[in-house]
Write an enzyme that holds these catalytic residues in place. Structure first.
Site, short mmCIF file in Angstrom:
data_model
loop_
_atom_site.label_atom_id
_atom_site.label_comp_id
_atom_site.label_asym_id
_atom_site.label_seq_id
_atom_site.Cartn_x
_atom_site.Cartn_y
_atom_site.Cartn_z
N VAL A 92 0.82 -1.21 0.00
CA VAL A 92 0.00 0.00 0.00
C VAL A 92 0.86 1.26 0.00
O VAL A 92 1.91 1.32 0.63
CB VAL A 92 -0.96 0.00 1.22
CG1 VAL A 92 -0.21 0.09 2.54
CG2 VAL A 92 -1.99 1.12 1.09
N ALA A 177 8.42 6.52 -3.80
CA ALA A 177 7.97 5.14 -3.86
C ALA A 177 7.89 4.69 -5.31
O ALA A 177 7.60 5.49 -6.20
CB ALA A 177 6.59 5.00 -3.20
N CYS A 208 4.21 1.07 2.10
CA CYS A 208 4.85 -0.01 1.33
C CYS A 208 4.96 -1.30 2.15
O CYS A 208 5.80 -2.17 1.88
CB CYS A 208 6.22 0.42 0.81
SG CYS A 208 6.13 1.89 -0.24
#
Length: 243
Positions: A92, A177, A208
């Protein structure tokens, strides 16, 4: 249900391609994440060996996206921010205004490199973009993306190896990210660089999939930067690194 392909924004003049490859650069502005996700998937499914590679620059409305490895327990308290499934790798993450998102849609077979090198090249473009702003970013083995030393984000010392069992993120904050999807040797999804955004939503997730991982942006490091200017710099470095 509306099944029409989302309209692509017009291509704009792309930064110089050192190898002379054709690129299309598209600036989407601020759009909902599902809109561009659908368009990326459709573009990749329809592309041919002659389709030029494209680079899309985007700013998203607030959203949490779960990658293919995503686990529900890493979403701690989504609140009013939607959580949507994504077919990219990883777990996520959060997208929101003030974050520069770049999606390189690249024919990896034509470029002649594999996914590991592709990731390295994207990370290198982010490293160079941040270096222009005086920020020293670092890679962490096994954790795609870029990180900065919280105590010294402008220092140039290399990260020291971490002993087995130690926290690899101790003293670090994540500033970018990365998550990708490869289909028919075509890449989509990409990299998100935090410029000046509300960082509170990152506290609603394990970023993450890492419990307690701190997320930072340029603003929290004391760097004032225009997201549009950062996007242009990142686009230039991505095209140079991916050629």
């Amino acid at each position: 249900m509306d099944t029409a392909l989302p309209a692509l924004p017009a291509a704009v003049a792309s930064p110089t391609s050192p190898a002379g490859h054709r690129w299309q650069l598209r600036d989407w502005g601020r759009v909902p994440w599902p809109h561009t996700a659908e368009a990326m998937q459709a573009f990749t499914a329809a592309r041919t060996p002659d389709t030029p590679d494209e680079l899309w620059l985007v700013e998203h409305e607030p959203v949490f996206t779960q990658g293919t490895a995503g686990r529900a327990e890493h979403v701690l308290a989504a609140g009013d921010i939607p959580v949507v499934a994504s077919n990219r790798g990883g777990q996520v993450t959060y997208h929101g205004p003030g974050q520069v998102v770049a999606y390189p849609l690249v024919d990896l077979r034509r470029r002649g490199y594999f996914v590991k090198e592709f990731v390295h090249r994207i990370e290198e473009a982010v490293l160079r973009t941040l270096a222009e702003l005086g920020v020293t970013a670092h890679r962490v083995v096994g954790a795609p993306g870029l990180y900065v030393r919280l105590a010294d984000p402008f220092g140039h010392a290399r990260l020291q190896p971490v002993a087995p069992g130690e926290d690899p993120f101790r003293g670090l904050g994540k500033i970018a990210a990365l998550g990708l999807k490869i289909s028919r040797q075509g890449s989509y999804h990409g990299v998100a660089l935090n410029v000046a955004l509300d960082l509170e939503p990152f506290g609603r997730i394990d970023p993450c999939g890492y419990v307690g991982l701190k997320t930072v942006d340029l603003a929290s490091l004391g760097v004032t930067a225009d997201p549009a200017a950062v996007a242009r710099s990142l686009a230039t470095h991505l095209i140079r690194q991916l050629d």
